[in-house]
Design a protein around this motif. Structure first.
Motif, PDB file in Angstrom:
ATOM      1  N   ARG A  36      60.169 -23.501  22.712  1.00 38.08           N
ATOM      2  CA  ARG A  36      59.068 -23.881  23.610  1.00 38.08           C
ATOM      3  C   ARG A  36      59.471 -25.047  24.511  1.00 38.08           C
ATOM      4  O   ARG A  36      59.066 -25.123  25.681  1.00 38.08           O
ATOM      5  CB  ARG A  36      57.830 -24.249  22.786  1.00 38.08           C
ATOM      6  N   ILE A 116      58.382 -17.643  21.019  1.00 39.03           N
ATOM      7  CA  ILE A 116      58.290 -19.031  21.473  1.00 39.03           C
ATOM      8  C   ILE A 116      58.419 -20.019  20.328  1.00 39.03           C
ATOM      9  O   ILE A 116      58.740 -21.194  20.521  1.00 39.03           O
ATOM     10  CB  ILE A 116      56.968 -19.243  22.244  1.00 39.03           C
ATOM     11  N   LYS A 117      58.191 -19.554  19.082  1.00 38.46           N
ATOM     12  CA  LYS A 117      58.278 -20.432  17.921  1.00 38.46           C
ATOM     13  C   LYS A 117      59.668 -20.434  17.291  1.00 38.46           C
ATOM     14  O   LYS A 117      59.909 -21.143  16.309  1.00 38.46           O
ATOM     15  CB  LYS A 117      57.258 -20.010  16.871  1.00 38.46           C
ATOM     16  N   GLU A 143      55.446 -14.916  23.960  1.00 39.34           N
ATOM     17  CA  GLU A 143      54.404 -15.514  23.134  1.00 39.34           C
ATOM     18  C   GLU A 143      53.346 -14.462  22.868  1.00 39.34           C
ATOM     19  O   GLU A 143      52.816 -13.866  23.808  1.00 39.34           O
ATOM     20  CB  GLU A 143      53.792 -16.739  23.813  1.00 39.34           C
TER      21      GLU A 143
END
Length: 601
Positions: A36, A116-117, A143
């Motif tokens: 991110r 995104i993580k 995401e």
């Protein structure tokens, strides 16, 4: 600026984790952030979008390296990179032949697509495994299953590089166990604090902190418990200073505190008193609850030293002064202390030679059976007669011997000398007297202590039932279960065991019942002036009653006059020793004293 109590409390509440943010940074140094932080939004193209339209985007934006191709659900399905589309359309007649094609026909259908993580480290490994071309093109970030943006390989590389630099900084400037600033960062901060004090015409205080008897705790409870104690200790120091202050660990059990913006010495005393109070609170280590204390010495800048090294030296000297005075306190540096430190260093060197040069000797103080009025034993007491300095008190040299480890060698000499004297007295016609020998905490915890006792008994052929080892409460209470095992092994050998200075330590009645001891010795501080101190008389009476209930004999130390003797006798104390009977005597003098006093009975 003078620090008042109210402002200190306010500052304290704001500074709960000031130094421990470094520990957190240290602990998290090896944990990567997520992608991110690298996200950069690049407008994607659709599957049915024309090639020339996409080509124009690359022509207009020379920094653009790749574009994500998405479907109608905004899910990434491919990637088109600058090099591929440029190579195709640089060829002759390529615009005419391929201009009407859709981008889906030219795209790379095997891009790196991550959530995104996802962690930066994981993505870096994926890129390495998939081929370094992805370092140029970058990768797609989604995401909730939809296109969110892209990240370049360059940004990924920069983040990893910066993080490694941060890790190296933490490793180089912070203690790995506690997370506190280490010696290197401490010196830098102290220099800055001194410069700040000069600019603002204020004082600063440097406080040296040393955990009392840490080596004993570490050796007896294990290094993991010792490490845990250091972490607890560091946290307590950090939580009880102000936001502007610095707590650092120099190594081992040595810590330092930099107190800035000090108005006067009273401010320092107030802050340090609060720290000492919190340090004394019990600490839970695994299944044990222990109480520790600390010795603290301070020096003021610029009053006591105008350089960093001088200030450190003076604070260290003050801390050792506290050690000499009994620990668990604070002392500000005073002129002349440095001379005592030099004397101590010299004394340590001379103590190493004392045994070889025959300067150490034993004296023996009679122990009296109060019912029969006769000597039944002696306590062997170590003496040092220096050829130049004269008599040196055990209070002065025993702590040095314990800190340096010399007590192991000296303790063995005391055991052998006392036993040999016991045997010699029997040869001279004296009855078999109980020989009480003090055992240091360092001796008792040493792995070779029990084998040494066995060896000395076998070599000397002494009757072990006439040997009594005296240990203090603190020695047997730290890691009590292990102490019970060692005490039991000593009892199996036939030795007698006594708890010395009883009432001054911290005994658990539950453990006291388990200890295979024969005698408790009432500390002389309770006996002295007992007739005029009702509280002392009550304590002595309670100790004697406790001894009776546990089947233990009691001996009162430090009986100096007839009033004290009559008082302890009225409470049925069994034995006593002290100047009222005799001071500590040399071996030949004790023989003469014995005969002289035997004639009276």
């Amino acid at each position: 600026m003078t620090i008042h109590n109210e402002s200190f409390d306010t500052a304290l509440s704001q500074a709960k984790n000031q130094n421990f943010q470094f520990k957190l940074a240290n602990q998290n140094a090896g944990k990567a952030g997520t992608v991110r932080t690298l996200l950069h939004y690049v407008e994607p193209v659709l599957l049915n979008q024309g090639c020339l339209e996409v080509l124009d985007r690359f022509i207009k934006n020379q920094e653009l390296q790749a574009i994500t191709v998405i479907d109608s659900n905004r899910q990434a399905v491919g990637i088109i990179d600058r090099s591929k589309i440029s190579d195709i359309f640089l060829k002759p007649f390529s615009r005419d032949l391929l201009g009407k094609k859709q981008i889906s026909e030219l795209m790379d259908i095997d891009p790196i697509i991550v959530d995104i993580k996802a962690s930066i480290d994981d993505v870096a490994q994926i890129i390495i495994d998939s081929g370094m071309r992805h370092m140029v093109n970058g990768f797609v970030i989604q995401e909730n299953g939809r296109y969110a943006g892209m990240a370049t390989g360059l940004s990924l590389l920069e983040e990893i590089t910066h993080r490694k630099q941060r890790e190296l900084f933490v490793l180089a400037h912070h203690d790995q166990l506690t997370g506190l600033p280490n010696r290197l960062l401490f010196k830098d901060r102290l220099l800055q604090a001194c410069q700040h004090a000069d600019r603002n015409n204020t004082l600063l205080a440097l406080i040296f902190v040393d955990i009392d008897r840490f080596k004993f705790i570490n050796d007896s409870m294990g290094h993991s418990s010792g490490d845990c104690l250091l972490q607890f200790f560091a946290e307590r120091l950090s939580k009880n200073v102000r936001l502007s202050d610095t707590v650092a660990r120099l190594g081992g059990d040595e810590f330092v505190i930099i107190l800035q913006n000090i108005g006067n010495e009273k401010d320092v005393n107030f802050i340090v008193a609060n720290i000492l109070e919190h340090i004394r609170l019990p600490i839970s280590l695994y299944d044990h609850s222990i109480q520790v204390t600390a010795s603290m010495g301070g020096a003021l800048y610029p009053q006591h030293g105008k350089s960093v090294d001088d200030l450190i030296y003076k604070a260290d000297i003050a801390m050792y002064e506290v050690k000499q005075r009994g620990r668990d306190s604070f002392q500000m540096f005073m002129p002349g202390m440095e001379n005592k430190t030099k004397e101590r260093v010299s004394l340590e060197a001379q103590l190493r030679l004392a045994m070889a040069q025959g300067e150490l000797s034993l004296c023996y103080q009679p122990q009296i059976d109060l019912q029969r009025g006769r000597m039944i034993g002696v306590e062997a007491l170590l003496r040092w007669q220096h050829p130049a300095l004269g008599y040196i008190s055990p209070v002065t040299f025993i702590p040095i011997a314990e800190e340096t480890g010399l007590i192991i060698q000296i303790g063995e000499w005391v055991l052998r000398e006392a036993i040999q004297q016991h045997i010699h007295w029997i040869e001279q016609g004296l009855p078999s007297l109980r020989m009480a020998i003090n055992i240091s905490a360092v001796q008792f915890q040493h792995d070779g202590f029990l084998p040494l006792i066995k060896q000395i008994i076998e070599e000397s052929h002494v009757d072990p039932t006439y040997l009594e080892l005296e240990l203090t409460e603190s020695v047997v209470m730290i890691h009590a279960e292990r102490a019970i095992e060692k005490l039991t092994a000593l009892r199996v050998l036939g030795l007698k065991l006594a708890i010395d200075d009883f009432g001054t330590g911290y005994s658990s009645l539950n453990y006291l019942r388990k200890f295979p001891i024969d005698r408790i010795k009432i500390d002389q501080s309770f006996v002295r002036g007992i007739k005029n101190t009702p509280a002392n008389e009550a304590i002595v009476k309670a100790i004697i009653a406790l001894g009776e209930s546990l089947g233990l004999e009691t001996l009162a130390e430090g009986v100096e006059n007839i009033e004290e003797l009559e008082c302890i006798s009225s409470h049925h104390c069994m034995e006593a020793q002290g100047y009222h009977f005799a001071k500590a005597l040399k071996a030949d003098d004790l023989v003469a004293w014995f005969h002289a006093n035997s004639d009276r009975h």
